[in-house]
Scaffold this motif. Structure first.
Motif, short mmCIF file in Angstrom:
data_model
loop_
_atom_site.label_atom_id
_atom_site.label_comp_id
_atom_site.label_asym_id
_atom_site.label_seq_id
_atom_site.Cartn_x
_atom_site.Cartn_y
_atom_site.Cartn_z
N PRO A 129 44.38 21.60 36.19
CA PRO A 129 44.00 23.00 36.33
C PRO A 129 44.28 23.79 35.04
O PRO A 129 45.33 23.61 34.43
N VAL A 131 45.04 26.85 34.66
CA VAL A 131 46.23 27.69 34.78
C VAL A 131 47.48 26.89 34.41
O VAL A 131 48.30 27.32 33.59
N GLN A 242 32.24 31.74 28.23
CA GLN A 242 32.64 32.28 29.53
C GLN A 242 34.10 32.04 29.84
O GLN A 242 34.53 32.22 30.97
N PHE A 244 37.66 32.21 30.85
CA PHE A 244 38.36 33.32 31.49
C PHE A 244 39.83 33.00 31.73
O PHE A 244 40.72 33.69 31.23
N THR A 245 40.08 31.92 32.46
CA THR A 245 41.45 31.61 32.88
C THR A 245 42.40 31.56 31.68
O THR A 245 43.45 32.19 31.69
N TYR A 248 42.81 35.02 30.30
CA TYR A 248 43.53 35.93 31.19
C TYR A 248 45.01 35.58 31.24
O TYR A 248 45.87 36.46 31.21
N VAL A 249 45.32 34.30 31.31
CA VAL A 249 46.72 33.88 31.44
C VAL A 249 47.43 33.87 30.09
O VAL A 249 48.55 34.35 29.96
N VAL A 258 34.63 37.68 29.16
CA VAL A 258 34.65 37.69 30.63
C VAL A 258 35.87 38.45 31.16
O VAL A 258 35.79 39.12 32.19
N ILE A 261 34.78 41.94 31.30
CA ILE A 261 33.97 42.20 32.49
C ILE A 261 34.88 42.37 33.69
O ILE A 261 34.72 43.27 34.50
N TYR A 262 35.86 41.47 33.78
CA TYR A 262 36.82 41.54 34.89
C TYR A 262 37.53 42.89 34.90
O TYR A 262 37.62 43.54 35.95
N ALA A 279 27.68 41.73 31.95
CA ALA A 279 27.38 40.37 32.41
C ALA A 279 25.95 40.00 32.03
O ALA A 279 25.68 38.86 31.62
#
Lengths: 305, 285
Positions: A129, A131, A242, A244-245, A248-249, A258, A261-262, A279
């Motif tokens: 994963p 994350v 794209q 993201f994870t 973001y993390v 992205v 966008i979030y 988007a």
């Protein structure tokens, strides 16, 4: 033969009609799914991108034309940095992981003792994963208590010169790219599959003619794996922009497309209209990439099968 | 002769050395994670370069399982991923059967049309889906994860399964028809039974994809702590488990090992299908 069959069956629900009926019955899940999960949101977000719609107040939305797009391209301060960062990430990720994957695949195509072990080792990181991977690396690259810096410290680098990795917005992007290299194994396996398709006789013939290994690699291997390369490139670029994870993390103070966008769509005032426009700009960009690649691939991809 | 032989051994040794060094670089982060998960807080933060926990403790695992909602997250991940996998395999094989088995003129157009939708970035669709789910009252419920997989199952999966269905000899279907089998029975007992390998492959990739999904749970389940799957529980821990400003890396690492473990176990159980699946899905392009 085929024609007579069709003709006799044209009244009632003949063979052709039954085929069609069955076809659509089996297709039904996809028809429903495509309408609800693709077509509806596709047009709905296109429409929303021309309005000032807020997520929780769909009734108040006003048509504002291209204002969202203008706002994003000209005024929204995060747009271009985010686009740039995502693009840098995607490009470096694509180039580096593909080069590493191709080299590794080339080394592991031939069967020798331990091939399987190495393949497994190289492949597993790519299925973990995102994350978990990013959090693991957040620790490894932790400025004060991470493995990397404590080793650098051992090698005599002064404490104040140690890189901050993810904790500094100037190095975070580079660190994320380094982290992404860990997952090259997925591409490697595709290349191995591609390399295995090449007949051994090609190499034997080349060897008889006195070609060196390097020559073999560039003259036989490379041209013949271009279909795999093409596939890897397209998917990697689309996935890369794209991201993201990881962003973001792991990213500290670095904006990614992205993630932007979030932020627009799901936080603050929930500006669904602007977020949809952003988007859609991504969609346009991806479409240009895909079609560009399709046209270019006519020149550089060697299809044998 | 001897020259080429020594050349060969040298080349072989060089290859092994390079491969082993590369493996070490790849494994090192994981090793650091693994050993830290057995360390105490002070040891984890203070001695990152030592890969031997001193003192050795299992406390981190106990705490991440009991205090941090690991089991709850595991259960949520399991049922979300299992249902997603069942739905995807079932519905994409139905659709694949439609494309593989029936001669309908517009078939190829429909297929290319569906194939084009792969290009659409998820974000374009996600925002409107979120609005739709909000209106349906599906936010903070499992429905956004349970229902969509049953609707079509993704065109790439359809593509893979269709290739396999096409390879089944037509005579088998004809023989079954003579024996009185309808299309449903042909699909269920003939096509599906003969395509187990590709179905497992599609299932595995769907399962890992669903298990690793982060944005979905972040959007749809953030407001319901007891419904969070593992990926989100992991992130929450990373975000909150700290003493002062310092993250408790020992506990986070233990939870992280536990998050990765199910997938690693699954890999070793289904190794064959992983590699074969990638080969199939990679070459077909």
């Amino acid at each position: 033969m085929e024609k007579t069959k069709k003709r006799t069956g044209s009244f009632h629900l003949g063979r052709a009609g039954r085929q069609r009926l069955h076809f659509y019955l089996f297709l039904l899940p996809a028809v429903i799914g495509f309408s609800i999960l693709t077509a509806y949101p596709f047009f709905s977000s296109l429409i929303a991108s021309f309005t000032d719609r807020l997520l929780y107040y769909p009734g108040d939305a006003q048509f504002i034309g291209l204002k969202n797009y203008r706002y994003l391209l000209e005024f929204y301060p995060k747009f271009w940095p985010a686009f740039k960062n995502s693009l840098i990430y995607a490009v470096f990720n694509v180039i580096l992981t593909n080069v590493i994957a191709l080299i590794a695949a080339n080394a592991l195509t031939k069967q020798f003792r331990g091939t399987k072990v190495f393949r497994t080792l190289f492949y597993i990181p790519s299925i973990l994963p995102a994350v978990a991977t990013v959090i693991m690396f957040a620790f490894v690259f932790d400025p004060s208590s991470g493995l990397v810096n404590s080793v650098l410290l051992k090698f005599g680098i002064a404490r104040e010169d140690l890189p901050m990795w993810l904790s500094n917005s100037r190095t975070a992007l580079m660190t994320l790219i380094i982290i992404s290299l860990w997952g090259f194994g997925g591409k490697m396996v595709i290349y191995i599959a591609g390399l295995n398709e090449i007949p051994v006789s090609y190499y034997e013939a080349a060897e008889l003619d006195g070609a060196s290994r390097t020559v073999c690699f560039f003259k036989i291997t490379m041209p013949l794996v271009t279909p795999s390369i093409l596939y890897n490139l397209i998917t990697a670029i689309i996935a890369g922009v794209q991201v993201f994870t990881e962003a973001y993390v792991g990213a500290n103070g670095v904006s990614f497309y992205v993630a932007c966008i979030y932020d627009l769509a799901y936080t603050g005032t929930y500006q669904m209209g602007v977020a949809s426009a952003m988007a859609w700009l991504l969609f346009v960009f991806v479409a240009v990439l895909v079609f560009g690649n399709m046209i270019l691939s006519r020149f550089y991809v060697h299809y044998e099968y | 002769m001897t020259v080429s032989k020594t050349k060969k051994t040298v080349r072989c040794t060089v290859r092994y050395v390079v491969l082993i060094v590369c493996s070490l670089i790849l494994i090192l982060p994981f090793l650091s994670l693994f050993t830290t998960s057995f360390k105490t807080f002070e040891d984890a933060v203070g001695n990152a370069n030592s890969l031997i926990p001193k003192p050795f403790t299992l406390d981190n695992y106990v705490r991440s399982v009991t205090e941090q909602g690991y089991l709850r997250g595991l259960w949520n991940s399991v049922h979300i991923s299992v249902l997603t996998t069942i739905g995807t395999v079932f519905s994409s094989s139905l659709v694949a059967y439609a494309f593989a088995r029936f001669e309908v003129r517009e078939k190829e157009y429909i297929f290319s049309f569906l194939l084009m939708s792969v290009m659409i970035p998820g974000q374009v669709l996600q925002i409107s889906m979120y609005a739709l789910y909000t209106r349906l009252g599906w936010i903070d419920t499992f429905f956004p994860f349970w229902i969509p997989p049953f609707l079509g199952g993704g065109i790439m999966n359809v593509f893979l399964i269709r290739q396999f269905f096409r390879g089944i000899p037509k005579t088998l279907f004809e023989a079954a028809e003579i024996d009185g089998a309808g299309e449903w029975r042909n699909y269920w007992t003939l096509a599906m039974r003969m395509s187990v390998p590709i179905l497992i492959t599609v299932g595995i990739f769907t399962f890992t994809g669903s298990w690793n999904d982060f944005m979905g749970p972040l959007l749809y389940l953030s407001g319901a702590p007891e419904k969070r799957p593992l990926a989100l529980v992991m992130y929450q821990m990373y975000d909150t488990v700290k003493i002062g400003d310092t993250k408790q890396w020992n506990i986070i690492s233990a939870a992280n090992v536990l998050t990765m473990l199910p997938l690693i176990i699954m890999y070793f159980c289904c190794q064959k299908y992983f590699i074969e699946g990638i080969s199939v899905s990679g070459i077909k392009q």
